[in-house]
Design a protein around this motif. Structure first.
Motif, short mmCIF file in Angstrom:
data_model
loop_
_atom_site.label_atom_id
_atom_site.label_comp_id
_atom_site.label_asym_id
_atom_site.label_seq_id
_atom_site.Cartn_x
_atom_site.Cartn_y
_atom_site.Cartn_z
N GLU A 29 4.62 6.77 -15.36
CA GLU A 29 4.64 6.85 -16.82
C GLU A 29 5.97 7.40 -17.34
O GLU A 29 6.51 6.90 -18.33
N ALA A 30 6.51 8.42 -16.66
CA ALA A 30 7.78 9.02 -17.08
C ALA A 30 8.92 8.01 -17.01
O ALA A 30 9.85 8.05 -17.82
N ALA A 31 8.84 7.10 -16.05
CA ALA A 31 9.88 6.07 -15.88
C ALA A 31 9.58 4.81 -16.66
O ALA A 31 10.31 3.81 -16.54
N GLU A 32 8.52 4.87 -17.46
CA GLU A 32 8.11 3.70 -18.27
C GLU A 32 7.92 2.46 -17.40
O GLU A 32 8.22 1.33 -17.81
N GLY A 33 7.46 2.70 -16.17
CA GLY A 33 7.17 1.61 -15.24
C GLY A 33 8.34 1.11 -14.44
O GLY A 33 8.18 0.30 -13.53
N HIS A 34 9.55 1.60 -14.74
CA HIS A 34 10.76 1.13 -14.03
C HIS A 34 11.00 1.95 -12.77
O HIS A 34 12.07 2.54 -12.58
N VAL A 35 9.99 2.00 -11.90
CA VAL A 35 10.06 2.86 -10.73
C VAL A 35 9.15 2.31 -9.64
O VAL A 35 8.15 1.64 -9.93
N ILE A 36 9.53 2.57 -8.40
CA ILE A 36 8.62 2.35 -7.28
C ILE A 36 8.44 3.69 -6.60
O ILE A 36 9.37 4.50 -6.51
N LEU A 37 7.21 3.94 -6.16
CA LEU A 37 6.84 5.25 -5.64
C LEU A 37 6.77 5.22 -4.12
O LEU A 37 5.96 4.48 -3.54
N GLY A 38 7.62 6.02 -3.49
CA GLY A 38 7.67 6.06 -2.05
C GLY A 38 6.54 6.87 -1.44
O GLY A 38 6.31 8.02 -1.82
N VAL A 39 5.81 6.26 -0.50
CA VAL A 39 4.78 6.95 0.27
C VAL A 39 5.15 6.74 1.73
O VAL A 39 5.35 5.61 2.19
N HIS A 216 17.67 5.63 -4.84
CA HIS A 216 16.64 6.51 -4.31
C HIS A 216 17.02 7.96 -4.64
O HIS A 216 18.10 8.41 -4.27
N VAL A 217 16.14 8.67 -5.30
CA VAL A 217 16.36 10.09 -5.60
C VAL A 217 15.15 10.85 -5.08
O VAL A 217 14.05 10.70 -5.62
N TYR A 218 15.36 11.65 -4.06
CA TYR A 218 14.23 12.28 -3.38
C TYR A 218 14.20 13.80 -3.54
O TYR A 218 13.72 14.33 -4.52
N SER A 219 14.71 14.50 -2.55
CA SER A 219 14.51 15.95 -2.48
C SER A 219 15.06 16.72 -3.67
O SER A 219 14.52 17.76 -4.05
N SER A 220 16.11 16.22 -4.29
CA SER A 220 16.76 16.97 -5.37
C SER A 220 15.88 17.11 -6.62
O SER A 220 16.12 17.97 -7.46
N ILE A 221 14.86 16.25 -6.75
CA ILE A 221 14.00 16.34 -7.95
C ILE A 221 12.56 16.70 -7.57
O ILE A 221 11.64 16.50 -8.35
N ILE A 222 12.38 17.25 -6.37
CA ILE A 222 11.06 17.68 -5.93
C ILE A 222 10.89 19.17 -6.18
O ILE A 222 11.77 19.97 -5.85
N ASP A 223 9.77 19.54 -6.78
CA ASP A 223 9.44 20.94 -7.02
C ASP A 223 9.12 21.61 -5.69
O ASP A 223 8.16 21.22 -5.02
N PRO A 224 9.91 22.61 -5.26
CA PRO A 224 9.68 23.23 -3.95
C PRO A 224 8.35 23.97 -3.86
O PRO A 224 7.82 24.17 -2.76
N GLU A 225 7.81 24.34 -4.99
CA GLU A 225 6.53 25.07 -4.99
C GLU A 225 5.36 24.12 -4.73
O GLU A 225 4.47 24.43 -3.95
N THR A 226 5.36 22.97 -5.40
CA THR A 226 4.21 22.06 -5.32
C THR A 226 4.43 20.86 -4.41
O THR A 226 3.47 20.24 -3.94
N GLY A 227 5.70 20.51 -4.16
CA GLY A 227 6.00 19.31 -3.39
C GLY A 227 5.98 18.05 -4.24
O GLY A 227 6.24 16.95 -3.75
N ASP A 228 5.70 18.20 -5.54
CA ASP A 228 5.65 17.05 -6.45
C ASP A 228 7.05 16.67 -6.92
O ASP A 228 7.90 17.54 -7.14
N THR A 229 7.28 15.38 -7.12
CA THR A 229 8.47 14.93 -7.83
C THR A 229 8.27 15.25 -9.30
O THR A 229 7.21 15.00 -9.87
N LYS A 230 9.29 15.83 -9.93
CA LYS A 230 9.15 16.32 -11.30
C LYS A 230 9.29 15.18 -12.32
O LYS A 230 10.37 14.58 -12.43
N PRO A 231 8.22 14.88 -13.05
CA PRO A 231 8.26 13.80 -14.04
C PRO A 231 9.36 13.99 -15.08
O PRO A 231 9.96 13.00 -15.53
N ALA A 232 9.66 15.23 -15.46
CA ALA A 232 10.72 15.47 -16.44
C ALA A 232 12.07 15.00 -15.90
O ALA A 232 12.89 14.45 -16.65
N ASP A 233 12.29 15.20 -14.60
CA ASP A 233 13.54 14.73 -14.00
C ASP A 233 13.56 13.21 -13.90
O ASP A 233 14.62 12.58 -14.05
#
Length: 246
Positions: A29-39, A216-233
């Motif tokens: 939603e934060a990327a307005e759909g212009h994103v693919i989510l890595g699992v 690809h933008v990974y670790s730099s936008i991940i919240d170290p507390e939760t492990g979540d990628t930060k939607p604001a970023d």
């Protein structure tokens, strides 16, 4: 089910990691759909467990699933191909030697299949020895144009240029971008990309004329507390992507 990523102005699509289905939805939603989510396949003990979980991500994000290796681990190559055959995701991460297997098992040409090549320290050359066995041997340094031709032969869609270490290999990256543009091939810059260098890295590829770009933008936008990628970023990165296309 969508098999092709939703590119911003048909050109740019972000790739970020999703820590959970809820995190994936928030980032989508934060990327307005212009994103693919890595699992990452490496996080699962069996194919069955991975498929069951990844299908939940697909359902929540209109199949904006990127099946990942796990830090570019070549030993995950075969598992990624097996999962992709069943899941039919929008995006598949592969090492150089795994791209052909993934494309064959997918059985279609729409899903984006990348192939990992690495910087060499020499402008115009990349290391293609990124497979399970080849990565244990001496580097195989070939001209980027030859590497792209080989990847086209194997049915790959894009060059995953990793590890870039941000802009540490800027001159090499510029030449890779120019080569991708010359050969109508996609480009996925990866490694060390953050909010401070993202726009320049994307702008280089846009200016070179690359048809489709998936940073690809990974670790730099991940919240170290939760492990979540930060939607604001993710939203901030979307705004930067829009700015590069002005």
């Amino acid at each position: 089910m969508s098999l092709t990523p939703n590119y911003l102005e048909n050109r740019l699509c972000l790739n970020v990691l999703a820590n959970s289905v809820e995190n994936a939805k928030d980032c989508y939603e934060a990327a307005e759909g212009h994103v693919i989510l890595g699992v990452l396949s490496k996080n699962y003990a069996t194919d069955e467990a991975a498929i069951e979980d990844m299908q939940k991500y697909q359902a929540a994000t209109n199949n904006a699933l990127s099946v990942g290796l796990g830090a570019g681990d070549p030993n995950q190559s075969a598992m990624v191909s097996r999962l992709s055959r069943v899941l039919q995701p929008q995006h598949v991460n592969q090492v150089f030697t795994g791209a052909g297997t993934s494309r064959a098992l997918l059985g279609q040409d729409e899903t984006v299949v990348n192939a990992l090549v690495s910087p060499t320290g020499k402008v115009g050359y990349v290391n293609i020895a990124t497979g399970p066995l080849s990565s244990q041997e001496a580097a195989a340094e070939v001209p980027i144009d030859t590497a792209i031709a080989l990847l086209k032969d194997m049915g790959a869609s894009s060059v995953k240029y990793f590890p870039m270490k941000g802009l540490a290999h800027k001159d090499e990256y510029i030449e890779v971008a120019k080569a991708c543009a010359r050969h109508d091939f996609y480009l996925e810059p990866t490694g060390g990309i953050d909010l401070s260098n993202f726009e320049e890295i994307v702008q280089i590829a846009v200016d070179a004329g690359v048809k489709k770009i998936i940073p690809h933008v990974y670790s730099s936008i991940i919240d170290p507390e939760t492990g979540d990628t930060k939607p604001a970023d993710v939203k901030a990165l979307l705004d930067m992507m829009k700015n590069t296309l002005k």
